[in-house]
Design a protein around this motif. Structure first.
Motif, PDB file in Angstrom:
ATOM      1  N   HIS A 180       0.829  -1.202  -0.028  1.00  0.00           N
ATOM      2  CA  HIS A 180       0.031  -0.143   0.013  1.00  0.00           C
ATOM      3  C   HIS A 180       0.873   1.395   0.036  1.00  0.00           C
ATOM      4  O   HIS A 180       0.182   2.148  -0.309  1.00  0.00           O
ATOM      5  CB  HIS A 180      -1.232  -0.070   1.078  1.00  0.00           C
ATOM      6  CG  HIS A 180      -0.068  -0.041   2.694  1.00  0.00           C
ATOM      7  ND1 HIS A 180       0.640  -0.947   3.118  1.00  0.00           N
ATOM      8  CD2 HIS A 180      -0.110   1.039   3.304  1.00  0.00           C
ATOM      9  CE1 HIS A 180       1.061  -0.656   4.197  1.00  0.00           C
ATOM     10  NE2 HIS A 180       0.878   0.508   4.555  1.00  0.00           N
ATOM     11  N   ARG A 181       2.202   1.061   0.207  1.00  0.00           N
ATOM     12  CA  ARG A 181       3.037   2.375   0.318  1.00  0.00           C
ATOM     13  C   ARG A 181       3.936   2.522  -1.149  1.00  0.00           C
ATOM     14  O   ARG A 181       4.672   3.259  -1.214  1.00  0.00           O
ATOM     15  CB  ARG A 181       4.100   2.238   1.294  1.00  0.00           C
ATOM     16  CG  ARG A 181       3.486   1.884   2.724  1.00  0.00           C
ATOM     17  CD  ARG A 181       4.313   1.872   3.744  1.00  0.00           C
ATOM     18  NE  ARG A 181       5.539   2.974   3.948  1.00  0.00           N
ATOM     19  CZ  ARG A 181       6.344   2.809   4.913  1.00  0.00           C
ATOM     20  NH1 ARG A 181       6.540   1.844   5.772  1.00  0.00           N
ATOM     21  NH2 ARG A 181       7.260   3.862   5.011  1.00  0.00           N
ATOM     22  N   SER A 182       3.230   1.709  -1.955  1.00  0.00           N
ATOM     23  CA  SER A 182       3.773   1.716  -3.349  1.00  0.00           C
ATOM     24  C   SER A 182       2.815   1.962  -4.548  1.00  0.00           C
ATOM     25  O   SER A 182       1.621   1.324  -4.339  1.00  0.00           O
ATOM     26  CB  SER A 182       4.703   0.403  -3.956  1.00  0.00           C
ATOM     27  OG  SER A 182       5.014   0.406  -5.049  1.00  0.00           O
ATOM     28  N   ASN A 183       3.164   2.742  -5.536  1.00  0.00           N
ATOM     29  CA  ASN A 183       2.158   2.762  -6.482  1.00  0.00           C
ATOM     30  C   ASN A 183       2.411   2.015  -7.785  1.00  0.00           C
ATOM     31  O   ASN A 183       1.532   2.174  -8.716  1.00  0.00           O
ATOM     32  CB  ASN A 183       2.038   4.482  -6.982  1.00  0.00           C
ATOM     33  CG  ASN A 183       1.760   5.150  -5.942  1.00  0.00           C
ATOM     34  OD1 ASN A 183       0.737   5.056  -5.179  1.00  0.00           O
ATOM     35  ND2 ASN A 183       2.409   6.377  -5.790  1.00  0.00           N
ATOM     36  N   GLY A 184       3.214   1.204  -7.615  1.00  0.00           N
ATOM     37  CA  GLY A 184       3.391   0.300  -8.902  1.00  0.00           C
ATOM     38  C   GLY A 184       4.962   0.222  -9.171  1.00  0.00           C
ATOM     39  O   GLY A 184       5.783   0.796  -8.330  1.00  0.00           O
ATOM     40  N   LEU A 185       5.178  -0.452 -10.259  1.00  0.00           N
ATOM     41  CA  LEU A 185       6.720  -0.350 -10.723  1.00  0.00           C
ATOM     42  C   LEU A 185       7.183   1.039 -11.340  1.00  0.00           C
ATOM     43  O   LEU A 185       8.506   0.975 -11.093  1.00  0.00           O
ATOM     44  CB  LEU A 185       6.595  -1.552 -11.950  1.00  0.00           C
ATOM     45  CG  LEU A 185       6.286  -2.875 -11.764  1.00  0.00           C
ATOM     46  CD1 LEU A 185       6.381  -3.538 -13.099  1.00  0.00           C
ATOM     47  CD2 LEU A 185       7.574  -3.429 -10.896  1.00  0.00           C
ATOM     48  N   ASP A 186       6.375   1.792 -11.258  1.00  0.00           N
ATOM     49  CA  ASP A 186       7.091   3.161 -11.524  1.00  0.00           C
ATOM     50  C   ASP A 186       7.264   4.091 -10.128  1.00  0.00           C
ATOM     51  O   ASP A 186       7.780   5.226 -10.258  1.00  0.00           O
ATOM     52  CB  ASP A 186       6.395   4.099 -12.499  1.00  0.00           C
ATOM     53  CG  ASP A 186       4.645   4.236 -12.138  1.00  0.00           C
ATOM     54  OD1 ASP A 186       4.278   3.305 -11.262  1.00  0.00           O
ATOM     55  OD2 ASP A 186       4.095   4.988 -12.579  1.00  0.00           O
ATOM     56  N   ASP A 187       6.679   3.421  -9.257  1.00  0.00           N
ATOM     57  CA  ASP A 187       7.027   3.989  -7.957  1.00  0.00           C
ATOM     58  C   ASP A 187       6.930   2.957  -6.682  1.00  0.00           C
ATOM     59  O   ASP A 187       6.188   2.574  -6.222  1.00  0.00           O
ATOM     60  CB  ASP A 187       5.915   5.002  -7.408  1.00  0.00           C
ATOM     61  CG  ASP A 187       6.115   5.507  -6.115  1.00  0.00           C
ATOM     62  OD1 ASP A 187       7.270   5.842  -5.629  1.00  0.00           O
ATOM     63  OD2 ASP A 187       5.265   6.133  -5.604  1.00  0.00           O
TER      64      ASP A 187
ATOM     65  N   LEU B 122      12.983  -6.132  -2.359  1.00  0.00           N
ATOM     66  CA  LEU B 122      12.696  -5.687  -1.060  1.00  0.00           C
ATOM     67  C   LEU B 122      12.190  -4.443  -0.887  1.00  0.00           C
ATOM     68  O   LEU B 122      11.749  -4.054   0.316  1.00  0.00           O
ATOM     69  CB  LEU B 122      14.198  -5.658  -0.401  1.00  0.00           C
ATOM     70  CG  LEU B 122      14.890  -6.976  -0.199  1.00  0.00           C
ATOM     71  CD1 LEU B 122      16.282  -7.022   0.282  1.00  0.00           C
ATOM     72  CD2 LEU B 122      14.186  -8.333   0.274  1.00  0.00           C
ATOM     73  N   THR B 123      11.712  -3.829  -1.777  1.00  0.00           N
ATOM     74  CA  THR B 123      11.136  -2.214  -1.769  1.00  0.00           C
ATOM     75  C   THR B 123       9.615  -2.728  -1.306  1.00  0.00           C
ATOM     76  O   THR B 123       9.201  -3.784  -1.413  1.00  0.00           O
ATOM     77  CB  THR B 123      11.425  -1.488  -2.826  1.00  0.00           C
ATOM     78  OG1 THR B 123      10.641  -2.197  -4.050  1.00  0.00           O
ATOM     79  CG2 THR B 123      12.612  -1.284  -3.164  1.00  0.00           C
ATOM     80  N   PHE B 124       8.618  -1.540  -0.987  1.00  0.00           N
ATOM     81  CA  PHE B 124       7.374  -1.730  -0.794  1.00  0.00           C
ATOM     82  C   PHE B 124       6.606  -2.453  -1.932  1.00  0.00           C
ATOM     83  O   PHE B 124       5.493  -2.959  -1.752  1.00  0.00           O
ATOM     84  CB  PHE B 124       6.927  -0.274  -0.432  1.00  0.00           C
ATOM     85  CG  PHE B 124       7.370   0.167   1.017  1.00  0.00           C
ATOM     86  CD1 PHE B 124       7.845  -0.581   1.883  1.00  0.00           C
ATOM     87  CD2 PHE B 124       7.757   1.548   1.018  1.00  0.00           C
ATOM     88  CE1 PHE B 124       8.415  -0.369   2.925  1.00  0.00           C
ATOM     89  CE2 PHE B 124       8.432   2.091   2.172  1.00  0.00           C
ATOM     90  CZ  PHE B 124       8.721   1.274   3.278  1.00  0.00           C
ATOM     91  N   GLY B 125       7.054  -2.041  -3.267  1.00  0.00           N
ATOM     92  CA  GLY B 125       6.519  -2.663  -4.498  1.00  0.00           C
ATOM     93  C   GLY B 125       7.262  -3.773  -4.867  1.00  0.00           C
ATOM     94  O   GLY B 125       7.204  -4.162  -6.002  1.00  0.00           O
ATOM     95  N   GLY B 126       8.192  -4.247  -4.066  1.00  0.00           N
ATOM     96  CA  GLY B 126       8.962  -5.507  -4.452  1.00  0.00           C
ATOM     97  C   GLY B 126       8.272  -6.855  -5.101  1.00  0.00           C
ATOM     98  O   GLY B 126       8.680  -7.509  -5.832  1.00  0.00           O
ATOM     99  N   ALA B 127       7.088  -6.864  -4.457  1.00  0.00           N
ATOM    100  CA  ALA B 127       6.054  -7.983  -5.007  1.00  0.00           C
ATOM    101  C   ALA B 127       6.045  -7.803  -6.285  1.00  0.00           C
ATOM    102  O   ALA B 127       5.785  -8.689  -7.140  1.00  0.00           O
ATOM    103  CB  ALA B 127       4.837  -8.179  -4.140  1.00  0.00           C
ATOM    104  N   TYR B 128       5.578  -6.615  -6.844  1.00  0.00           N
ATOM    105  CA  TYR B 128       5.618  -6.324  -8.339  1.00  0.00           C
ATOM    106  C   TYR B 128       6.986  -6.738  -9.097  1.00  0.00           C
ATOM    107  O   TYR B 128       6.547  -7.447 -10.206  1.00  0.00           O
ATOM    108  CB  TYR B 128       5.101  -5.032  -8.618  1.00  0.00           C
ATOM    109  CG  TYR B 128       3.838  -4.549  -7.747  1.00  0.00           C
ATOM    110  CD1 TYR B 128       2.698  -5.128  -7.688  1.00  0.00           C
ATOM    111  CD2 TYR B 128       4.018  -3.407  -7.307  1.00  0.00           C
ATOM    112  CE1 TYR B 128       1.770  -4.720  -6.964  1.00  0.00           C
ATOM    113  CE2 TYR B 128       2.895  -2.563  -6.565  1.00  0.00           C
ATOM    114  CZ  TYR B 128       1.843  -3.362  -6.419  1.00  0.00           C
ATOM    115  OH  TYR B 128       0.459  -3.080  -5.750  1.00  0.00           O
ATOM    116  N   VAL B 129       7.838  -6.544  -8.630  1.00  0.00           N
ATOM    117  CA  VAL B 129       8.975  -6.815  -9.400  1.00  0.00           C
ATOM    118  C   VAL B 129       9.188  -8.677  -9.265  1.00  0.00           C
ATOM    119  O   VAL B 129       9.524  -9.002 -10.383  1.00  0.00           O
ATOM    120  CB  VAL B 129      10.540  -6.170  -8.560  1.00  0.00           C
ATOM    121  CG1 VAL B 129      11.508  -6.620  -9.256  1.00  0.00           C
ATOM    122  CG2 VAL B 129      10.226  -4.674  -8.713  1.00  0.00           C
TER     123      VAL B 129
END
Length: 632
Positions: free
Chosen positions: A242-249, A483-490
Motif C-alpha cells: 500500500h506504500r507503493s504505486n506500482g513499478l514506476d514508484d 525488498l522495496t514496498f513494491g517488491g512483490a510487483y518486481v
C-alpha cells in the motif's frame, strides 16, 4: 619393481621395450607390450578392460599415478575432481533442487484450473516424452564431460558456448527474486512464535476498516470490499504494497525483509562455500525435512471438516478441457520448470559424480519423486481449501482464487491460524517453505559457481570461498529492488518474463546442439562408455525430435500469447511487458553474440571457420581403471 611416474629416470637410460618419463610425460616405446592406442584412434576401453589398467607395462603402477592419456600414448598428470561423499548426497541434492516452492503452490493450482484429474493425462505424457528425457540428457552430459555449463561446450560444440553464459545470467536473475520469497516465509516464521498468530485478528496497527474476521464467534457479514486478517497481514505488514504505486514508484526498502534476506544469504554462503562436500550434508536436512512436514500436514488436513470437498474439487476430471491447447501448454511448462533442466544445476551436480555412476537410474528415480511430490502436495493444499470452504460456507472455487505465493501466505496461513495448535503448525509450515527454497538456492548458485570455476580455473580454483562470497553479495544487492514496498510487483515480473521464455530457448538450443551437432550416435556412445549399455530408440527419438518440438511448442505458445500480469489490484502497464522481455533477452543474447565472436576469431575461410566451430576442441578424460584417458 614398480617405479612411480615421478621417477627421475632419464630417457637415455631406457632399454629397448621400456616406458620412460621425460618432462613429466610417460613416453611409450613402440615395442611396449601394452598399447593404449591402436590404429591411431582406439582409445576407449570397454568395461572388461578395466582391470587391465591396474598395472601399466614394465612396472609402472597406475595406482601410484592417476594421470590422463592424451590419445597419443602419453600419460599426463591430472588433478582429481571433487566428488560426492556418498551417492545419497547427490540424489538428495537433485531432489532438493527439483522439489521447490513451485511444487507446493503451482502444481495444485494448475491442476484444478485445467481439468482436475484429467490434467494428469497431459502432465504424464509431457513428463514421459519431454521432461524426463531432457533431465536424463543433462545428467549424462554433466557426468561424462565433468564440466560446468560454460566449459562443457568446448567438448560438445564450441560455437554454442554462449549457452553457458546465458545460463549463468538466468541463474543470477532467479537468485535476485527467488530468495525474496524465502525472506517472506522467514518473516512469517519469526512472527509465528507467539501464543496468538498476528494474522488472526483485525485489531492490529496495520488493519483497515475493511478487515473482517469470519472465524470470530460474532456474526459477521462478508461484503465485496471485505478483506481477511491474513490478507492484510501479508499485503500491509509483510509486503507493505500500500506504500507503493506500482513499478514506476516502488517506494522505500523494507528493513525487516532486508534483515531476513541477509540471514538467508548467510546460511546459503556457509552451506556452499566449500563445495558439494558441505552442501551435500546440508541437503540431508533441507531435502528430507519438507517430506516429514508434508506428511504431518496431509494427516492434519485429512482430519479437518470439509476436507473431502477440497479433494473432490482437486481431482474431479473435466474431460472436455483436454481439447484445449492451453491445458497442454500448461502441462508442458509445469513439468519442465518442475524438473528444472536448463539452469546448469544438473550439469554441475552430475559433474561431481563418479564416472560409472548409473545416472539413468538417478534420472528416473528423481523425476518420479518430483512428480509424486507435486501430486501429494495437491492433497495437502486442497484438504485445507475444503476446510476453508466449509467454514465460509462457500464453494471451493471461491476459496481457491488465490494463486502463486498468495495461496501459501494468505489462504493456507489463514487456515492454519484457525486450527487447534495453530502456532505449532504455522512454525513447521513456514520452516518447510524455507527448506524447500534453500536447497533450490544451493543448486542454482552451484550451477554458476561450477560453471565459472571450470571456465577460469587459473583464477578461481584456489579461491572458491572468495568467489562464492562475491557471488552472494552480488545476488543480495541484486535483490534490493524486490525488498522495496513494491517488491512483490518486481518478483512477479521477473518470474513471468525474465526467466521463463529465456530458459525454454536455452534448453531448446542445448537439445539441438547435443542431438544434431554433437550427434546422437556420439552422445549414446558416451552413455554406453559410462553405463555399459546404450540408450534405446525411445530415448534417441525423444532427444532428436520429440523433446526439441516439445520445447519449441511451449516457447512459441508463450511468446504468441504472453500472460497479462495482475497482482492484487495492480494491472501491469504495457511498458512493463517490454521491460520484462528486455530482461529475458539480455541473457539469451549471449548465444548469438558468442557465435559471431567465435567465427571472427577462428582462422580460415567461412566454411572452415564453421566446421572448426562445431567440432569439439577439447578431449574428455575417460577413466581407464586407475588412470584417466582423453576421448579424441
Amino acid at each position: 619393481e614398480t617405479e612411480p611416474l615421478t621417477s627421475k629416470k632419464d630417457v637415455s637410460d631406457c632399454n629397448e621395450g621400456e616406458d620412460c618419463k621425460e618432462n613429466r610425460l610417460l613416453v611409450r616405446n613402440p615395442k611396449s607390450a601394452l598399447r593404449l592406442v591402436e590404429d591411431g584412434n582406439k582409445v576407449h576401453p570397454s568395461q572388461g578392460d578395466k582391470g587391465a589398467a591396474a598395472q601399466i607395462s614394465n612396472g609402472y603402477s597406475g595406482v601410484q599415478s592417476s594421470v590422463p592419456c592424451n590419445g597419443m600414448g602419453e600419460l599426463m598428470e591430472l588433478e582429481d575432481r571433487e566428488t560426492w561423499s556418498k551417492k545419497i548426497d547427490f540424489l538428495l541434492s537433485v531432489i532438493g533442487y527439483a522439489v521447490d516452492l513451485g511444487n507446493v503452490w503451482r502444481f495444485p493450482y494448475i491442476c484444478y484450473q485445467n481439468g482436475g484429474g484429467a490434467f494428469l493425462i497431459p502432465y504424464t505424457i509431457m513428463a514421459i516424452f519431454g521432461g524426463i528425457p531432457l533431465f536424463y540428457m543433462e545428467l549424462a552430459l554433466g557426468q561424462y564431460h565433468r564440466n560446468g555449463c560454460i566449459s562443457i561446450w568446448r567438448k560438445i560444440c564450441p560455437i554454442f558456448k554462449g549457452i553457458g553464459f546465458a545460463i549463468c545470467i538466468i541463474d543470477l536473475y532467479v537468485a535476485s527474486y527467488y530468495n525474496t520469497i524465502m525472506a517472506w516465509a522467514f518473516y512469517y516464521l519469526v512472527s509465528s512464535f507467539t501464543a496468538e498468530l498476528p494474522w488472526t485478528s483485525c485489531t492490529n496497527a496495520w488493519n483497515t476498516g475493511n478487515c473482517t474476521n469470519y472465524f470470530s464467534k460474532d456474526n459477521v457479514s462478508w461484503s465485496l470490499h471485505s478483506t481477511s486478517p491474513a490478507e492484510e497481514f501479508y499485503t500491509r505488514q509483510v509486503l507493505q504494497v500500500h506504500r507503493s504505486n506500482g513499478l514506476d514508484d516502488l517506494g522505500g526498502i523494507s528493513w525487516q525483509l532486508t534483515l531476513c534476506l541477509l540471514l538467508i544469504f548467510t546460511i546459503v554462503y556457509f552451506s556452499i562455500w566449500k563445495g558439494v562436500k558441505t552442501s551435500g550434508k546440508m541437503v540431508w536436512v533441507t531435502a528430507t525435512f519438507p517430506y516429514i512436514i508434508l506428511f504431518i500436514l496431509l494427516v492434519r488436513g485429512a482430519t479437518l471438516p470439509g476436507a473431502w470437498r477440497g479433494v473432490l474439487y482437486y481431482l474431479k476430471p473435466e474431460w472436455q478441457k483436454l481439447l484445449a491447447t492451453e491445458v497442454w501448454v500448461d502441462a508442458a511448462a509445469q513439468i519442465f520448470f518442475s524438473l528444472g533442466p536448463g539452469f546448469g544445476v544438473l550439469l554441475a551436480y552430475a559433474s561431481y559424480n563418479k564416472f560409472r555412476n548409473n545416472c539413468y537410474q538417478d534420472a528416473l528415480v528423481t523425476s518420479t519423486v518430483n512428480c509424486v511430490t507435486s501430486f501429494v502436495s495437491g492433497f495437502v493444499i486442497f484438504t485445507v481449501l475444503g476446510y476453508m470452504a466449509e467454514m465460509r460456507n462457500e464453494d471451493v472455487s471461491e476459496v481457491a482464487k488465490d494463486t502463486g505465493p498468495s495461496l501459501l501466505f494468505i489462504t493456507y496461513a489463514e487456515a492454519i491460524a484457525n486450527m487447534p495448535a495453530s502456532t505449532f503448525f504455522a512454525i513447521i509450515f513456514f520452516l518447510m517453505l524455507l527448506t524447500l527454497g534453500l536447497d533450490s538456492t544451493f543448486a542454482g548458485l552451484e550451477g554458476v559457481i561450477t560453471g565459472v570455476l571450470d571456465e577460469f580455473p587459473h583464477v578461481w580454483s584456489k579461491r572458491r570461498e572468495l568467489f562464492v562470497l562475491g557471488l552472494t553479495i552480488v545476488c543480495f544487492l541484486g535483490s534490493l529492488a524486490t525488498l522495496t514496498f513494491g517488491g512483490a510487483y518486481v518478483v512477479k515480473l521477473f518470474e513471468e518474463y525474465a526467466t521463463g521464455p529465456a530458459v525454454l530457448t536455452v534448453v531448446f538450443l542445448e537439445a539441438v546442439a547435443v542431438a544434431w551437432f554433437y550427434g546422437i550416435t556420439q552422445f549414446c556412445n558416451d552413455v554406453k562408455e559410462m553405463l555399459g549399455f546404450s540408450p534405446g530408440w525411445y530415448w534417441r527419438v525423444c532427444w532428436v525430435a520429440i523433446s526439441p518440438i516439445f520445447l519449441l511448442f511451449v516457447t512459441c505458445s508463450f511468446l504468441s500469447n504472453p500472460p497479462e500480469l495482475r497482482l492484487f489490484d495492480y494491472n501491469y502497464p504495457y511498458w512493463t511487458t517490454v521491460v520484462g522481455y528486455c530482461i529475458g533477452t539480455s541473457s539469451v543474447i549471449c548465444i548469438p553474440i558468442y557465435m559471431v565472436y567465435r567465427l571472427i576469431i577462428t582462422p580460415g575461410t567461412l566454411k572452415e571457420r564453421i566446421l572448426k566451430s562445431i567440432t569439439p576442441e577439447t578431449a574428455t578424460e575417460i577413466p581407464f581403471g586407475d588412470i584417466r584417458m582423453n576421448a579424441v
